[in-house]
Design an enzyme around this catalytic site. Structure first.
Site, PDB file in Angstrom:
ATOM      1  N   PHE A  90     -15.543   2.654   7.214  1.00 41.57           N
ATOM      2  CA  PHE A  90     -14.174   3.083   6.878  1.00 41.57           C
ATOM      3  C   PHE A  90     -13.897   3.055   5.376  1.00 41.57           C
ATOM      4  CE2 PHE A  90     -14.037  -1.473   8.001  1.00 41.57           C
ATOM      5  CZ  PHE A  90     -13.467  -2.022   6.858  1.00 41.57           C
ATOM      6  N   GLU A 100      -9.014 -10.736  -7.962  1.00 44.80           N
ATOM      7  CA  GLU A 100      -8.104  -9.587  -7.822  1.00 44.80           C
ATOM      8  C   GLU A 100      -6.995  -9.632  -8.884  1.00 44.80           C
ATOM      9  OE1 GLU A 100      -6.984  -9.781  -3.685  1.00 44.80           O
ATOM     10  OE2 GLU A 100      -8.988  -9.154  -3.033  1.00 44.80           O
ATOM     11  N   LYS A 108       0.840  -1.203   0.000  1.00 44.68           N
ATOM     12  CA  LYS A 108       0.000   0.000   0.000  1.00 44.68           C
ATOM     13  C   LYS A 108       0.880   1.261   0.000  1.00 44.68           C
ATOM     14  CE  LYS A 108      -3.815  -2.405   2.351  1.00 44.68           C
ATOM     15  NZ  LYS A 108      -4.609  -2.524   3.607  1.00 44.68           N
ATOM     16  N   TYR A 111     -12.044  -2.815  -3.617  1.00 45.90           N
ATOM     17  CA  TYR A 111     -12.603  -2.991  -2.268  1.00 45.90           C
ATOM     18  C   TYR A 111     -14.129  -3.022  -2.273  1.00 45.90           C
ATOM     19  CZ  TYR A 111      -8.119  -2.598   0.185  1.00 45.90           C
ATOM     20  OH  TYR A 111      -6.844  -2.828   0.681  1.00 45.90           O
ATOM     21  N   THR A 170      -5.027  -8.297  10.372  1.00 44.51           N
ATOM     22  CA  THR A 170      -5.413  -7.016   9.756  1.00 44.51           C
ATOM     23  C   THR A 170      -5.050  -5.825  10.644  1.00 44.51           C
ATOM     24  OG1 THR A 170      -7.252  -8.156   8.697  1.00 44.51           O
ATOM     25  CG2 THR A 170      -7.358  -5.751   8.735  1.00 44.51           C
ATOM     26  N   ARG A 222       3.006  -6.890   9.154  1.00 41.83           N
ATOM     27  CA  ARG A 222       2.283  -5.848   9.908  1.00 41.83           C
ATOM     28  C   ARG A 222       2.746  -5.798  11.358  1.00 41.83           C
ATOM     29  NH1 ARG A 222      -3.455  -7.647   7.270  1.00 41.83           N
ATOM     30  NH2 ARG A 222      -3.526  -6.198   5.500  1.00 41.83           N
ATOM     31  N   ASN A 255      -1.822  -0.151   7.367  1.00 40.74           N
ATOM     32  CA  ASN A 255      -1.261  -1.486   7.654  1.00 40.74           C
ATOM     33  C   ASN A 255      -0.412  -2.067   6.523  1.00 40.74           C
ATOM     34  OD1 ASN A 255      -3.373  -2.113   5.987  1.00 40.74           O
ATOM     35  ND2 ASN A 255      -4.353  -3.576   7.357  1.00 40.74           N
ATOM     36  N   ARG A 264      -1.039 -14.770   3.871  1.00 39.33           N
ATOM     37  CA  ARG A 264      -1.742 -14.035   4.942  1.00 39.33           C
ATOM     38  C   ARG A 264      -1.001 -14.179   6.275  1.00 39.33           C
ATOM     39  NH1 ARG A 264      -6.427 -10.785   4.033  1.00 39.33           N
ATOM     40  NH2 ARG A 264      -7.422 -11.685   5.868  1.00 39.33           N
ATOM     41  N   HIS A 284      -1.636  -5.505   1.489  1.00 42.87           N
ATOM     42  CA  HIS A 284      -2.870  -6.274   1.280  1.00 42.87           C
ATOM     43  C   HIS A 284      -2.504  -7.654   0.721  1.00 42.87           C
ATOM     44  CE1 HIS A 284      -6.674  -7.603  -0.520  1.00 42.87           C
ATOM     45  NE2 HIS A 284      -5.960  -7.880  -1.595  1.00 42.87           N
TER      46      HIS A 284
HETATM   47  P1  RTP Z   1      -6.500  -6.453   3.162  1.00 40.61           P
HETATM   48  O1  RTP Z   1      -7.757  -6.715   2.345  1.00 40.61           O
HETATM   49  O2  RTP Z   1      -5.952  -5.056   3.023  1.00 40.61           O
HETATM   50  O3  RTP Z   1      -5.455  -7.524   3.043  1.00 40.61           O
HETATM   51  O4  RTP Z   1      -6.958  -6.523   4.673  1.00 40.61           O
HETATM   52  P2  RTP Z   1      -7.788  -7.637   5.364  1.00 40.61           P
HETATM   53  O5  RTP Z   1      -8.385  -8.616   4.405  1.00 40.61           O
HETATM   54  O6  RTP Z   1      -6.881  -8.179   6.411  1.00 40.61           O
HETATM   55  O7  RTP Z   1      -8.944  -6.757   6.021  1.00 40.61           O
HETATM   56  P3  RTP Z   1     -10.338  -6.274   5.424  1.00 40.61           P
HETATM   57  O8  RTP Z   1     -11.352  -6.493   6.488  1.00 40.61           O
HETATM   58  O9  RTP Z   1     -10.589  -6.801   4.053  1.00 40.61           O
HETATM   59  O10 RTP Z   1     -10.087  -4.729   5.349  1.00 40.61           O
HETATM   60  C1  RTP Z   1      -9.404  -4.167   4.261  1.00 40.61           C
HETATM   61  C2  RTP Z   1      -8.568  -3.012   4.743  1.00 40.61           C
HETATM   62  O11 RTP Z   1      -9.412  -2.000   5.259  1.00 40.61           O
HETATM   63  C3  RTP Z   1      -8.763  -1.300   6.277  1.00 40.61           C
HETATM   64  N1  RTP Z   1      -9.581  -1.334   7.482  1.00 40.61           N
HETATM   65  N2  RTP Z   1      -9.780  -0.292   8.237  1.00 40.61           N
HETATM   66  N3  RTP Z   1     -10.673   1.470  10.245  1.00 40.61           N
HETATM   67  C4  RTP Z   1     -11.041   0.196  10.300  1.00 40.61           C
HETATM   68  O12 RTP Z   1     -11.724  -0.259  11.189  1.00 40.61           O
HETATM   69  C5  RTP Z   1     -10.588  -0.682   9.229  1.00 40.61           C
HETATM   70  N4  RTP Z   1     -10.875  -1.953   9.096  1.00 40.61           N
HETATM   71  C6  RTP Z   1     -10.245  -2.377   7.979  1.00 40.61           C
HETATM   72  C7  RTP Z   1      -7.428  -1.975   6.523  1.00 40.61           C
HETATM   73  O13 RTP Z   1      -6.422  -1.244   5.804  1.00 40.61           O
HETATM   74  C8  RTP Z   1      -7.636  -3.334   5.912  1.00 40.61           C
HETATM   75  O14 RTP Z   1      -6.428  -3.907   5.507  1.00 40.61           O
END
Ligand code: RTP
Length: 148
Positions: free
Chosen positions: A57, A126, A9, A49, A91, A102, A112, A85, A115
């Site tokens: 968010f 993707e 990112k 996304y 996350t 991370r 973070n 992962r 991705h």
């Molecule tokens: P990623 O897609 O980036 O690998 O992350 P992930 O699956 O571990 O988490 P996901 O729930 O898909 O969330 C995507 C990205 O959104 C941001 N996020 N911010 N402010 C918040 O509560 C919040 N929750 C998620 C994070 O950058 C996360 O990686």
């Protein structure tokens, strides 16, 4: 062989973590099958996304992803989605184990660093979005030293 989509990112790029992150995937034994350094626009980030579009968010997340260039990659290898992962860590960096990307390099969930696809099917979607011409097809000469 299984493939996953990994994106460094904008914060990871700005902080000079590109080499360190690529190195962790390489040293594990995974094979690079695609790499681009690009800045994406808002519609593209929203598409990437789209599953999170109802989240509070979402707008902040899109702003973050379009704020600078990202490194988009395809990595290949046995169980690369799940293992990728694990290499990345939880996350929320407050819960990511030390030794993960991370866990070692981030503090806040909204910065973070990286991705990684969460399932083989989302990886397929993707990769199709980010690499419409497909990843690079090649066989690493190291494979016999990595797989029995
Ligand atoms: P990623 O897609 O980036 O690998 O992350 P992930 O699956 O571990 O988490 P996901 O729930 O898909 O969330 C995507 C990205 O959104 C941001 N996020 N911010 N402010 C918040 O509560 C919040 N929750 C998620 C994070 O950058 C996360 O990686």
């Amino acid at each position: 062989m299984e493939q996953t989509f990994i994106m460094i990112k904008p914060d990871g790029v700005q902080r000079g973590l590109v080499g360190e992150i690529i190195s962790r995937f390489e040293k594990k034994g995974f094979t690079l099958a695609g790499l681009k350094f690009i800045t994406v626009d808002r519609p593209f980030a929203e598409k990437h996304y789209e599953d999170l579009s109802a989240k509070p968010f979402f707008n902040g997340l899109v702003e973050y992803i379009i704020s600078g260039p990202v490194v988009a990659m395809v990595w290949q290898g046995k169980n690369v989605v799940t293992t990728g992962r694990k290499i990345i860590g939880a996350t929320n960096p407050a819960e990511s184990a030390p030794g993960t990307i991370r866990g070692d390099f981030a503090i806040e969930i909204g910065r973070n660093v990286i991705h990684g696809s969460d399932a083989v099917e989302s990886a397929r979607k993707e990769i199709a979005l980010w690499f419409p011409d497909g990843p690079v097809s090649w066989r690493s000469s190291l494979n016999p030293w990595i797989y029995e």
